[in-house]
Design an enzyme around this catalytic site. Structure first.
Site: not given
Length: 410
Positions: A304, A334, A398
């Site tokens: 992640h 990312k 989240f």
């Protein structure tokens, strides 16, 4: 016995490229798509950089101009990636039972750009100037709904929203549906178009994004000691998932098997994971068990890895707990393309599949000083060749939502 599910089509639109191959090439060449936002005046915002879709991208010919005016950008992105995945797979309503072909699309914030635009119209010009297409442009489920209309797929059809784990849960839900016989084929993935002033401002205010604007491309540095937040990205990723026997019967090209899926909740904090990564640890163990795989069979994890101080440490602790110090190579893409929010898990699943097929691991860029708290796992900091029969993609959101996908060679 659970039905086996394989991947027969891939499609992507990312800040690095307009399709899977160009995105993959940019990743293994160490490119970065991060630059200053110029769509509006960002001078008052603490974050002023993002990873945006290339400026020369247009929805045509996949979506014509008239149709595009009635679609939020996230839906246009979904159509673009879906077209590539369907073309790649060769699946059509005419060569399979359309009642057995489904669509599940994840998105974190859906048509936020349309919402912002139409709220401004409502406040400044009044109710009569609000578009009759406002609701159907904004709602999250319009992506799978409009794709079903376009392709004539009449099976399972819905959207999934679990923040940055949305596409992971969409793909996992598709896996479960095919396994239990509710569908033969499902187009699954995610789409997001969050780079608009209101969402950008919200993420600035909750201090989730980097403020190191002067670093531009280097500002996204997962696992580095100087990291201070993520960089927003946008785009879409789509996978065609298919029951194994169905794929073989029609002579489909098969990339790999989607063998495992895990989904857990942290039940801890609205934005932060527990430092030990307990929820992430459980989701990876659950995924391994679902796949019937042992930890030492996994050669690569697409982390992640958002470049947030707390999140990266928690994930590294979780990976260490499950796999140990000599576990799989880990990288965060990312660092190249930013965080695509609800679409991230789909694009990163495609990366995990490409690693499985190509035997090349794209590195985490911009690790200059590895955080000691992240030094308990094996990081890929340069292009690395590997041979492995299984890869994993992690996505956490989240609210404490965790998803994990495991892909195996056939």
């Amino acid at each position: 016995m659970k039905k086996r599910v394989v991947v027969t089509g891939l499609g992507a639109l990312t800040p690095l490229g307009k399709e899977v191959d160009s995105t993959w090439t940019a990743l293994i060449e160490g490119c970065s798509a991060i630059r200053r936002v110029e769509r509006w005046d960002v001078s008052a915002m603490t974050t002023q950089i993002a990873a945006q879709i290339p400026d020369d991208w247009r929805p045509a010919p996949i979506v014509d101009e008239r149709e595009a005016r009635r679609m939020d950008l996230f839906v246009q992105y979904a159509h673009w990636a879906a077209h590539e995945a369907i073309e790649d797979s060769g699946i059509l309503a005419s060569n399979a039972d359309p009642n057995r072909i489904g669509i599940i699309v994840g998105t974190g914030i859906g048509g936020i750009g349309t919402f912002e635009d139409q709220l401004r119209v409502f406040i400044e010009k009044g109710v009569r100037r609000v578009s009759p297409f406002f609701i159907t442009m904004m709602i999250s489920d319009i992506a799978p709904g409009s794709l079903a209309i376009k392709y004539g797929f009449k099976g399972i059809n819905y959207s999934v929203t679990s923040a940055c784990a949305s596409a992971g849960h969409a793909i996992g839900s598709a896996l479960d549906a095919i396994r239990c016989g509710r569908a033969d084929v499902i187009l699954a993935g995610g789409a997001e178009a969050p780079i608009v002033p209101i969402s950008f401002a919200g993420f600035c205010q909750n201090r989730a994004m980097t403020t190191r604007n002067e670093l531009l491309a280097k500002a996204s540095s997962p696992f580095d000691s100087a990291r201070d937040g993520f960089i927003m990205g946008e785009g879409a990723g789509m996978l065609v998932l298919e029951e194994y026997e169905h794929a073989v019967a029609r002579g489909a090209k098969i990339y790999c098997e989607l063998a495992g899926y895990g989904a857990t909740a942290d039940a801890f904090h609205i934005t932060a994971p527990p430092e030990d990564g307990e929820g992430a640890c459980r989701v990876m163990r659950e995924c391994l068990e679902d796949a019937g795989s042992k930890p030492d069979e996994v050669g690569y994890i697409n982390a992640h890895g958002t470049s947030t101080p707390v999140g990266d440490v928690a994930e590294c602790n979780a990976i260490h707990s499950v796999f140990g110090e000599n576990g799989p190579l880990v990288s965060s893409t990312k660092s190249s393309m930013g965080h695509l929010l609800g679409a991230a898990a789909a694009v990163e699943a495609i990366v995990a599949i490409k690693v499985l097929n190509e035997g090349i691991v794209p590195p985490t860029l911009h690790i200059e000083n590895l955080d000691e708290a992240c030094a308990n796992i094996r990081h890929a900091t340069e292009i690395t060749r590997i041979e492995t029969d299984a890869t994993i993609s992690n996505s956490f959101g989240f609210g404490g939502h965790n998803s994990c996908l495991l892909f195996k060679k056939i």
